[in-house]
Design an enzyme around this catalytic site. Sequence first.
Site, mmCIF file in Angstrom:
data_model
loop_
_atom_site.group_PDB
_atom_site.id
_atom_site.type_symbol
_atom_site.label_atom_id
_atom_site.label_comp_id
_atom_site.label_asym_id
_atom_site.label_seq_id
_atom_site.Cartn_x
_atom_site.Cartn_y
_atom_site.Cartn_z
ATOM 1 N N ARG A 140 6.233 2.173 3.163
ATOM 2 C CA ARG A 140 5.855 0.764 3.337
ATOM 3 C C ARG A 140 4.379 0.526 2.955
ATOM 4 O O ARG A 140 3.494 1.262 3.340
ATOM 5 C CB ARG A 140 6.063 0.375 4.796
ATOM 6 N N VAL A 141 4.143 -0.517 2.190
ATOM 7 C CA VAL A 141 2.780 -0.946 1.896
ATOM 8 C C VAL A 141 2.679 -2.414 2.285
ATOM 9 O O VAL A 141 3.495 -3.229 1.847
ATOM 10 C CB VAL A 141 2.451 -0.802 0.394
ATOM 11 N N THR B 229 -5.881 -3.350 12.640
ATOM 12 C CA THR B 229 -6.543 -2.846 11.442
ATOM 13 C C THR B 229 -8.039 -2.916 11.678
ATOM 14 O O THR B 229 -8.473 -3.707 12.497
ATOM 15 C CB THR B 229 -6.164 -3.783 10.267
ATOM 16 N N GLY C 141 1.039 -7.447 8.390
ATOM 17 C CA GLY C 141 0.706 -7.459 6.971
ATOM 18 C C GLY C 141 1.894 -7.658 6.060
ATOM 19 O O GLY C 141 1.713 -7.992 4.879
ATOM 20 N N ASP D 68 -0.468 -5.554 3.674
ATOM 21 C CA ASP D 68 -1.606 -6.262 3.087
ATOM 22 C C ASP D 68 -2.880 -5.431 2.939
ATOM 23 O O ASP D 68 -3.659 -5.635 2.004
ATOM 24 C CB ASP D 68 -1.924 -7.520 3.907
HETATM 25 N N1 GLY Z 1 -2.180 -5.459 8.524
HETATM 26 C C1 GLY Z 1 -1.904 -4.087 8.571
HETATM 27 C C2 GLY Z 1 -0.491 -3.769 8.339
HETATM 28 O O1 GLY Z 1 0.381 -4.588 8.557
HETATM 29 O O2 GLY Z 1 -0.220 -2.664 7.942
#
Ligand code: GLY
Length: 324
Positions: free
Chosen positions: A211-212, A183, A237, A214
Amino acid sequence: MEALDRRSFLITTGAVAAAAASAPSSVAAQAPAAVFLSTWEWGVAANRRAAEVVAGGGSLLDAIEKGINVVEDDPNVTSVGYGGLPNAQGEVELDAGIMDGATHRAGSVCNLHKIKNPISVARLVMEKTRHTTLAGDGALQFAIAMGFTPMQLLTPKSLEAWLKWRSSPNRESFWIDREHHDTIGMVGVDGRGQVVAGCSTSGLAWKIPGRVADSPLVGCGYYADAAAGAASATGNGDVMSNYCTSMRIVTRMGQGLHPQEACDEVMGVMAKTAPNVRSDMYCVIAIDPRGEIGAASMNVAQPLQYALWKNGQGALHTAAPFLH
Ligand code: GLY
């Protein structure tokens, strides 16, 4: 810086020297008070751009947004923006968030398709609406209404990677496993009391659509409070969301911990309580209003590189792993 200096070392590669050397001297002269801290090697270019923005009279929010834009625009970064690896259906699905520590306002977008600069859309959610988060088609329609132009975010390289993954008989999917991912997390202070955090990602390659994790969630992928500091997270995340890592770190800085101590503490909590924490990537960065910083990665196998811009100079460092 003391705690950090004990726990990190400067990578003396040509790339780092070049990054510092290529910073315009006017930037070094005009913006010594601003400090920027970003994840991974692409953070070097992001920090440099942010410093230029501040030197040119831009705000800290402008600086963080424009710094992150550099990474979103780079087709060679396959985990952020244009050229980010797509979801399991071959669609690039972007997440981003930004927070202004002075006003305690945040804006974010989740599952945004076809717009290469989600951090800029997130900032507009913060500044032009009474909402904090827009997702999916609503986020896309908002971006179009704000003047963004939809485009194909797959590059020949990312399309080829997806086709290869899809045609592999033994391909991993997120019903069972994960692909490496990173990220751009970025935090900054301007030396005058302002503190900002931002985060942008295409998330896990081949993720299940929708998917969402962090990155776009306030308090998870990013958090800023002008009284305490700012933090951002990178890595897995799905797990880190469950710890509200960024807010935890900022809260602990507000209670008096050095940013390095606060970063280490959250790694310690995860190491104690999360199954399989040793086998995946979990990393955090933090800054306090004075420009003191912290950076931590969970394990030796997945070390965090972070870029620091301070005193008008940029360099790339590696955080000491929490678990040896
Ligand atoms: N930390 C970024 C993700 O897992 O999408």
